[in-house]
Design a protein around this motif. Structure first.
Motif, mmCIF file in Angstrom:
data_model
loop_
_atom_site.group_PDB
_atom_site.id
_atom_site.type_symbol
_atom_site.label_atom_id
_atom_site.label_comp_id
_atom_site.label_asym_id
_atom_site.label_seq_id
_atom_site.Cartn_x
_atom_site.Cartn_y
_atom_site.Cartn_z
ATOM 1 N N TYR A 61 15.758 -98.821 79.697
ATOM 2 C CA TYR A 61 14.380 -98.444 80.034
ATOM 3 C C TYR A 61 14.339 -96.987 80.459
ATOM 4 C CZ TYR A 61 13.002 -103.311 79.766
ATOM 5 O OH TYR A 61 12.737 -104.584 79.320
ATOM 6 N N GLU A 62 13.377 -96.236 79.912
ATOM 7 C CA GLU A 62 13.337 -94.797 80.149
ATOM 8 C C GLU A 62 12.965 -94.412 81.572
ATOM 9 O OE1 GLU A 62 10.706 -93.542 77.070
ATOM 10 O OE2 GLU A 62 8.937 -94.423 77.982
ATOM 11 N N GLU A 63 12.382 -95.313 82.337
ATOM 12 C CA GLU A 63 12.029 -95.000 83.726
ATOM 13 C C GLU A 63 13.222 -95.166 84.678
ATOM 14 O OE1 GLU A 63 8.521 -94.641 81.825
ATOM 15 O OE2 GLU A 63 9.639 -96.491 81.726
ATOM 16 N N ARG A 79 9.032 -103.823 75.464
ATOM 17 C CA ARG A 79 9.843 -102.988 74.571
ATOM 18 C C ARG A 79 9.952 -103.612 73.190
ATOM 19 N NH1 ARG A 79 15.009 -103.419 76.162
ATOM 20 N NH2 ARG A 79 15.632 -101.802 74.739
ATOM 21 N N ARG A 85 11.980 -98.920 72.255
ATOM 22 C CA ARG A 85 10.897 -98.110 72.806
ATOM 23 C C ARG A 85 9.832 -98.997 73.441
ATOM 24 N NH1 ARG A 85 9.235 -94.073 68.187
ATOM 25 N NH2 ARG A 85 7.984 -93.230 69.881
ATOM 26 N N LYS A 142 6.598 -93.136 80.985
ATOM 27 C CA LYS A 142 6.814 -91.979 80.125
ATOM 28 C C LYS A 142 6.203 -92.163 78.742
ATOM 29 C CE LYS A 142 10.913 -90.544 82.619
ATOM 30 N NZ LYS A 142 12.366 -90.385 82.596
ATOM 31 N N SER A 143 6.098 -93.417 78.278
ATOM 32 C CA SER A 143 5.507 -93.684 76.962
ATOM 33 C C SER A 143 4.009 -93.914 77.024
ATOM 34 C CB SER A 143 6.183 -94.908 76.327
ATOM 35 O OG SER A 143 7.530 -94.652 76.069
#
Length: 158
Positions: A61-63, A79, A85, A142-143
C-alpha cells in the motif's frame, strides 16, 4: 464454544513465546505456525471486538511508511489484484475495524515487516516489536481514493 476455543488458538496481545524484535521468518507460513501472525494472507490479525494482535507491512500500500518513531499503516481493500494500484475507496473490513478498536483499547500490536534478507537472499519477515495504534484518519490517499491510515508508535509501558 467459539471458533478460537475449538481450534485451540487464543488471542494474544504482546510478545508470543520467545520471539522478540529482530527475529526473522522465511515466509507467511512460518509466521502462521509460530503464532506471531496467524493469517497466511491477511495483513491484520484481530477482531472488531478485541482489536488487532498483529500486522504485516509488506510494501503493498502506497500510504504505508515505516520509521523508528512512527508507522503509517494503510487499511486494506480497494486495490486492483493484478496491478496492486488503489482503484476504489476502502470500506471498513474486519482488519480495519480491528485497528479502529485498537485505538480505543491501547493494547500492544505485534508489527512485522517484509525486508531484504541479511544474506542477500529472498525477502524475509522481520519482527519489529510492539506498537500501539494511537490514531487513524480516513481521507484521500495518494491515488485520490478514500483510505484508512493508522498511526502506530512504539509500545511503552508506564
Amino acid at each position: 464454544m467459539n471458533k478460537i476455543e475449538r481450534t485451540g488458538l487464543s488471542r494474544q496481545f504482546g510478545h508470543v513465546g520467545t520471539y522478540r524484535p529482530g527475529d526473522t521468518f522465511q515466509n507467511r507460513i512460518d509466521l502462521a505456525l509460530s503464532g506471531v501472525h496467524r493469517p497466511r494472507r491477511a495483513g491484520v490479525c484481530g477482531t472488531p471486538l478485541l482489536g488487532a494482535e498483529s500486522i504485516v507491512l509488506a510494501g503493498q500500500y502506497e500510504e504505508d511508511d515505516f520509521s523508528e518513531e512512527e508507522i503509517l499503516y494503510s487499511g486494506n481493500g480497494g486495490r486492483d489484484p493484478k496491478t496492486g494500484r488503489q482503484i476504489m475507496d476502502q470500506v471498513p473490513t474486519t482488519g480495519i475495524l480491528a485497528l479502529l478498536r485498537s485505538v480505543e483499547t491501547g493494547l500492544p500490536v505485534r508489527v512485522l515487516r517484509k525486508v531484504p534478507a541479511e544474506d542477500g537472499g529472498l525477502e524475509v519477515y522481520r519482527y519489529e516489536g510492539l506498537y500501539r495504534v494511537v490514531g487513524s484518519t480516513y481521507g484521500p490517499g495518494k491515488s485520490g481514493f478514500q483510505v484508512y491510515v493508522f498511526r502506530l508508535q512504539p509500545f511503552r509501558t508506564a
